[in-house]
Design a protein around this motif. Structure first.
Motif, PDB file in Angstrom:
ATOM      1  N   ALA A 272       0.616  -1.170   0.071  1.00  0.00           N
ATOM      2  CA  ALA A 272      -0.140  -0.105   0.003  1.00  0.00           C
ATOM      3  C   ALA A 272       0.980   1.057   0.219  1.00  0.00           C
ATOM      4  O   ALA A 272       0.548   2.367  -0.700  1.00  0.00           O
ATOM      5  N   LEU A 273       1.864   1.407   0.494  1.00  0.00           N
ATOM      6  CA  LEU A 273       2.856   2.466   0.640  1.00  0.00           C
ATOM      7  C   LEU A 273       3.711   2.682  -0.502  1.00  0.00           C
ATOM      8  O   LEU A 273       4.445   3.716  -0.673  1.00  0.00           O
ATOM      9  N   ALA A 274       3.598   1.587  -1.380  1.00  0.00           N
ATOM     10  CA  ALA A 274       4.492   1.670  -2.704  1.00  0.00           C
ATOM     11  C   ALA A 274       4.577   3.098  -3.430  1.00  0.00           C
ATOM     12  O   ALA A 274       5.704   3.626  -3.803  1.00  0.00           O
ATOM     13  N   PRO A 275       3.350   3.742  -3.664  1.00  0.00           N
ATOM     14  CA  PRO A 275       3.334   4.742  -4.348  1.00  0.00           C
ATOM     15  C   PRO A 275       4.185   6.129  -3.698  1.00  0.00           C
ATOM     16  O   PRO A 275       4.503   6.965  -4.205  1.00  0.00           O
ATOM     17  N   LEU A 276       4.394   6.054  -2.415  1.00  0.00           N
ATOM     18  CA  LEU A 276       4.952   7.148  -1.507  1.00  0.00           C
ATOM     19  C   LEU A 276       6.334   6.855  -1.445  1.00  0.00           C
ATOM     20  O   LEU A 276       7.289   7.764  -1.055  1.00  0.00           O
TER      21      LEU A 276
END
Length: 227
Positions: free
Chosen positions: A191-195
């Protein structure tokens, strides 16, 4: 009988009195200059416009929509992400690029940022700054929190600041504050990958073409583009 000098002085005095009266009258009719709209007013009245995916400021393969608007000494972009969960609300990245000076360039101002973007999204509306965890990657520190919903669904809220020392900034700005709300059927890392650096460290070039659904990106080590 008055002398010529007295008559001359009286004439000058009358002319001066008339001139002063005219100036006073003109001053009454002067319209004060219009003040520039306040920052809050501009943000309340400036709408977002849809832009091509190739103009996204970061590389997010899950992006489905990009909107952008210009503000006072800043720009804001919102990138809508796919949401394959049953959690209500949108998965979105909010990015605010602006001109910061002095010590403000290196400081992430949590409360000010949230006020400008309209607060935290669901399910993180009650999250406090002290509740956030910290992480590190090639681009420095980021802050995040998570909310688990059921056995396989997790939502994350991520926040970070980027400066020109790490990547290009949009336009003539020098800092970019980012918020991510992302709910996935998976784990927090997904879930954090885009950040994280692998996504946010890249920026699309002017007129970059899309290839097989991916946006061609410049290196995160590239210097600012001259404008």
């Amino acid at each position: 009988m008055r002398s010529k000098n007295q008559m001359f002085n009286c004439s000058i005095a009358r002319r001066l009195a008339v001139l002063l009266a005219a100036l006073a009258l003109a001053a009454c009719n002067v319209v004060p200059p219009q003040l520039s709209p306040m920052l809050d007013e501009v943000e309340e009245t400036t709408a977002f416009a849809t832009v091509p995916l190739s103009r996204a400021w970061v590389n997010v393969p899950e992006a489905v929509l990009v909107t952008e608007r210009g503000l006072v000494n800043s720009r804001e972009q919102r990138i809508g992400l796919a949401n394959r969960t049953t959690v209500s609300g949108d998965n979105v990245m909010t990015l605010r690029a602006r001109v910061a000076q002095g010590q403000q360039e290196g400081r992430f101002r949590y409360e000010e940022f949230l006020r400008r973007i309209g607060g935290l999204p669901e399910p993180f509306t009650t999250l406090q700054a002290g509740d956030l965890l910290t992480g590190e990657d090639e681009l420095g520190t980021y802050f995040w929190g998570e909310s688990r919903l059921g056995a396989n669904t997790v939502c994350v809220l991520g926040l970070r600041r980027l400066g020109t020392g790490f990547r290009q900034m949009p336009g003539n700005t020098n800092v970019m504050d980012v918020m991510l709300r992302n709910c996935v059927n998976g784990d927090a890392e997904q879930a954090l990958a885009p950040l994280l650096a692998s996504s946010i460290g890249y920026v699309s070039g002017v007129g970059a073409a899309e290839t097989r659904g991916r946006i061609e990106m410049l290196s995160p080590l590239a210097g600012p583009t001259p404008r």
